[in-house]
Design a protein around this motif. Structure first.
Motif, PDB file in Angstrom:
ATOM      1  N   PHE A  11     -68.071  41.012  34.393  1.00 12.90           N
ATOM      2  CA  PHE A  11     -66.941  41.156  33.468  1.00 12.90           C
ATOM      3  C   PHE A  11     -66.793  39.926  32.579  1.00 12.90           C
ATOM      4  O   PHE A  11     -66.432  40.044  31.409  1.00 12.90           O
ATOM      5  CB  PHE A  11     -65.648  41.437  34.213  1.00 12.90           C
ATOM      6  N   ARG A  12     -67.072  38.754  33.132  1.00 12.19           N
ATOM      7  CA  ARG A  12     -66.988  37.532  32.323  1.00 12.19           C
ATOM      8  C   ARG A  12     -68.029  37.569  31.201  1.00 12.19           C
ATOM      9  O   ARG A  12     -67.725  37.241  30.051  1.00 12.19           O
ATOM     10  CB  ARG A  12     -67.179  36.294  33.202  1.00 12.19           C
ATOM     11  N   HIS A  15     -66.927  40.115  28.660  1.00 13.80           N
ATOM     12  CA  HIS A  15     -65.773  39.545  27.949  1.00 13.80           C
ATOM     13  C   HIS A  15     -66.257  38.596  26.846  1.00 13.80           C
ATOM     14  O   HIS A  15     -65.793  38.677  25.705  1.00 13.80           O
ATOM     15  CB  HIS A  15     -64.876  38.809  28.944  1.00 13.80           C
ATOM     16  N   VAL A  19     -65.790  38.966  22.849  1.00 13.52           N
ATOM     17  CA  VAL A  19     -65.139  37.910  22.067  1.00 13.52           C
ATOM     18  C   VAL A  19     -66.008  37.544  20.858  1.00 13.52           C
ATOM     19  O   VAL A  19     -65.488  37.369  19.746  1.00 13.52           O
ATOM     20  CB  VAL A  19     -64.859  36.655  22.933  1.00 13.52           C
ATOM     21  N   VAL A  68     -62.174  43.024  24.816  1.00 15.89           N
ATOM     22  CA  VAL A  68     -61.723  41.678  25.207  1.00 15.89           C
ATOM     23  C   VAL A  68     -60.524  41.787  26.136  1.00 15.89           C
ATOM     24  O   VAL A  68     -60.473  41.134  27.184  1.00 15.89           O
ATOM     25  CB  VAL A  68     -61.377  40.823  23.962  1.00 15.89           C
ATOM     26  N   TRP A  69     -59.562  42.600  25.764  1.00 17.06           N
ATOM     27  CA  TRP A  69     -58.354  42.758  26.583  1.00 17.06           C
ATOM     28  C   TRP A  69     -58.687  43.398  27.932  1.00 17.06           C
ATOM     29  O   TRP A  69     -58.205  42.935  28.978  1.00 17.06           O
ATOM     30  CB  TRP A  69     -57.306  43.573  25.828  1.00 17.06           C
ATOM     31  N   PHE A  71     -61.620  43.522  29.649  1.00 17.14           N
ATOM     32  CA  PHE A  71     -62.384  42.634  30.523  1.00 17.14           C
ATOM     33  C   PHE A  71     -61.576  41.395  30.902  1.00 17.14           C
ATOM     34  O   PHE A  71     -61.718  40.873  32.014  1.00 17.14           O
ATOM     35  CB  PHE A  71     -63.726  42.270  29.890  1.00 17.14           C
ATOM     36  N   GLY A  72     -60.730  40.933  30.005  1.00 16.73           N
ATOM     37  CA  GLY A  72     -59.863  39.799  30.336  1.00 16.73           C
ATOM     38  C   GLY A  72     -58.894  40.144  31.454  1.00 16.73           C
ATOM     39  O   GLY A  72     -58.703  39.363  32.396  1.00 16.73           O
ATOM     40  N   LEU A  75     -60.759  40.354  34.689  1.00 18.45           N
ATOM     41  CA  LEU A  75     -61.023  39.013  35.240  1.00 18.45           C
ATOM     42  C   LEU A  75     -59.783  38.458  35.928  1.00 18.45           C
ATOM     43  O   LEU A  75     -59.882  37.838  36.999  1.00 18.45           O
ATOM     44  CB  LEU A  75     -61.472  38.064  34.124  1.00 18.45           C
TER      45      LEU A  75
END
Length: 155
Positions: A11-12, A15, A19, A68-69, A71-72, A75
């Motif tokens: 996921f990082r 992400h 981004v 982004v949202w 996966f953020g 995390l």
């Protein structure tokens, strides 16, 4: 051979890729606005910019922002569940990052509103204005990256 997935690292990575795509769009759309404004008197040219702007916003920027949202948040959930609990929410570096995310998301929506106005043929500002405002997401990105990598104020 161990094929278990490290969800946090996966996921990082996703992400970070999202981004990069989002930032590329946030930096490029105002440039398209500049060229569009510069050529408002040439319909054939502005028609091309309208398509480019629409595709950039709808096919790249919006999906990247959503990714982004997602996966953020994933995390954060993994971090809270498996790592440190909720305590990092109080860390100054995390607060700075979240304020930056809110700022960049707001900027994204600001661009989307201006895009709609420009598509209708309404004025959205001068070339000079867009040249200056174009630096906002880059400055916010620098602040957020440094906050996350340095994790200042961590207890």
């Amino acid at each position: 051979m161990n094929w278990s997935i490290n969800w946090y690292d996966l996921f990082r990575g996703l992400h970070i890729v999202a981004v990069i795509a989002w930032m590329a769009g946030l930096l490029y759309l105002p440039r398209l606005f500049i060229y569009h404004i510069k050529h408002t008197d040439v319909t054939a040219v502005t028609d091309v910019f309208k398509v480019m702007e629409r595709n950039l916003l709808r096919l790249i920027m919006n999906p990247a922002m959503i990714a982004v949202w997602i996966f953020g948040i994933a995390l954060i959930v993994i971090h809270v569940r498996d790592l440190e609990g909720w305590k990092f929410f109080q860390e100054p570096w995390f607060i700075v990052k979240e304020l930056g995310i809110v700022g960049i998301t707001g900027y994204h929506h600001f661009l989307a509103v201006r895009f709609k106005k420009l598509q209708r043929g309404e004025p959205i500002g001068t070339e000079s204005f867009w040249r200056k405002i174009n630096e906002i997401p880059f400055v916010l990105a620098i602040i957020m990256v440094l906050a996350v990598t340095l994790q200042f104020g961590q207890n």
